[in-house]
Design an enzyme around this catalytic site. Structure first.
Site, PDB file in Angstrom:
ATOM      1  N   CYS A  31       0.811  -1.227   0.000  1.00 26.35           N
ATOM      2  CA  CYS A  31       0.000   0.000   0.000  1.00 26.35           C
ATOM      3  C   CYS A  31       0.845   1.278   0.000  1.00 26.35           C
ATOM      4  CB  CYS A  31      -0.979  -0.009   1.178  1.00 26.35           C
ATOM      5  SG  CYS A  31      -0.222   0.128   2.822  1.00 26.35           S
TER       6      CYS A  31
ATOM      7  N   HIS B 268      -2.707   1.300   6.812  1.00 24.67           N
ATOM      8  CA  HIS B 268      -3.064   1.213   5.388  1.00 24.67           C
ATOM      9  C   HIS B 268      -3.270   2.604   4.808  1.00 24.67           C
ATOM     10  CE1 HIS B 268      -4.265  -0.947   1.795  1.00 24.67           C
ATOM     11  NE2 HIS B 268      -5.267  -0.092   1.661  1.00 24.67           N
TER      12      HIS B 268
ATOM     13  N   HIS C 173      -5.796   1.991  -4.491  1.00 23.46           N
ATOM     14  CA  HIS C 173      -4.812   1.465  -3.536  1.00 23.46           C
ATOM     15  C   HIS C 173      -4.385   0.046  -3.898  1.00 23.46           C
ATOM     16  CE1 HIS C 173      -7.820  -0.862  -0.750  1.00 23.46           C
ATOM     17  NE2 HIS C 173      -8.292  -0.788  -1.968  1.00 23.46           N
TER      18      HIS C 173
END
Length: 344
Positions: free
Chosen positions: A259, A308, A320
């Site tokens: 990420c 994240h 993402h």
């Protein structure tokens, strides 16, 4: 007439063994009877457990990324210090050589200055403090000796700093190894759970992931959300070119990403350096706490521990790299616990 013999009685030891074995058999039978039959997890239960393991793996991944970044930084700093020490030692040797030449010249003429004995002293500071000697020094000699002392102090400090950083590097490498093992263990456990599914169940999960990973042109309406700055838009457009690339922990592109690897790579394409981990990226700009206040290209931070991150894409979507087993894709901002946005 047939002979009738009395049956041989079993020995006491044999009776004990048989009795023990029989008792054990009764206990095992009782346990088996009372134990609940093992139940196979349903596809949804497996998916829930696997998703949780993937989330835990991503948490460990961001710690791994931070340790890796720290390791690389320490290695550069240590290399720089070692170069400085080498150059400093060369300068010190040159200063000492020049003083040595002066001493040799005076010795040949029979007029060696006692002050030059400082070169042989283990404590030049103490030697210099003696006024009777200081009075005999020329201004040029005093300056040269001061330079030698200053260089010696600098080298001592730099060597101490290098030693401290080397210890820090060893600790960081240990942490890096532990986190790598932790990530691998979580992923292996997830795979073990997935292997309990039937071929049909696995196909159903794969189909669901495939639907979620389709290109934006097929399913995502990004609407007309306000655009970010020129560099934010450039970063977002760079990230769009990576749609469909697989997730891989610790990866920064361009074939795979995690990420924060995707977001840091995207901003780098716009000429902007941001931190490597999601937790650090959370502090790289101005925080936007309202979803309605987000602009395209803003970072979006998820989960309480900020493990994240994605890029805001508009119309309630983020672009993402979700987790292991998926690819870079668009997803609803509401699918994860939103914390805040970050405007770089």
């Amino acid at each position: 007439m047939a002979s009738h013999r009395r049956p041989k009685q079993p020995s006491r030891a044999r009776v004990t063994v048989l009795t023990t074995a029989a008792a054990a058999a009764v206990v095992l039978s009782s346990q088996a009877a009372n134990a609940a039959p093992s139940e196979k997890l349903t596809k949804d239960e497996v998916k829930s457990k696997v998703d949780k393991l993937y989330e835990e793996a991503e948490q460990a991944t961001e710690t791994f990324n931070g340790a890796k970044e720290k390791q690389e930084k320490l290695q550069k700093e240590i290399s720089t210090i070692q170069d400085n020490v080498a150059r400093g030692q060369a300068d010190l040797n040159e200063l000492r050589d020049s003083m040595g030449l002066a001493a040799a010249a005076q010795y040949r003429t029979g007029s060696i200055d006692p002050s030059l004995q400082l070169l042989l002293s283990s404590d030049p500071d103490d030697y210099l403090d003696k006024a009777s000697v200081a009075d005999q020094l020329s201004g040029q000699q005093v300056e040269a000796l001061k330079k030698i002392q200053e260089k010696q102090r600098e080298l001592a400090q730099e060597r101490a700093e290098a030693s401290s950083k080397l210890k820090d590097l060893a600790t960081t490498r240990t942490e890096l190894g532990k986190k790598k093992k932790e990530v691998q263990a979580k992923l292996a456990e997830a795979q073990k759970l997935l292997n309990t599914l039937t071929a049909k169940e696995k196909a159903a999960l794969s189909a669901a992931d495939a639907r979620a990973s389709r290109d934006a042109g097929e399913r995502v309406d990004l609407g007309d959300a306000p655009a970010g700055s020129g560099r934010a838009m450039a970063a977002f457009q760079a990230a769009q070119t990576q749609l469909g690339k697989p997730y891989e922990y610790g990866a920064t592109g361009t074939s795979t990403y995690d990420c924060s690897g995707l977001t840091s790579w995207a901003y780098a394409q716009a000429g902007v350096h941001i931190s490597r981990t999601s937790q650090a990226q959370a502090n790289d700009g101005t925080r936007i706490y309202s979803k309605s206040g987000l602009k395209v290209g803003d970072l979006v931070i998820f989960y309480g521990d900020q493990h994240h991150v994605g890029l805001y894409a508009g119309n309630g979507q983020v672009l993402h790299a979700p987790r292991t087993g998926t690819v870079v894709r668009y997803e609803s901002i509401n699918n994860m616990p939103f914390q805040f946005g970050v405007r770089i």
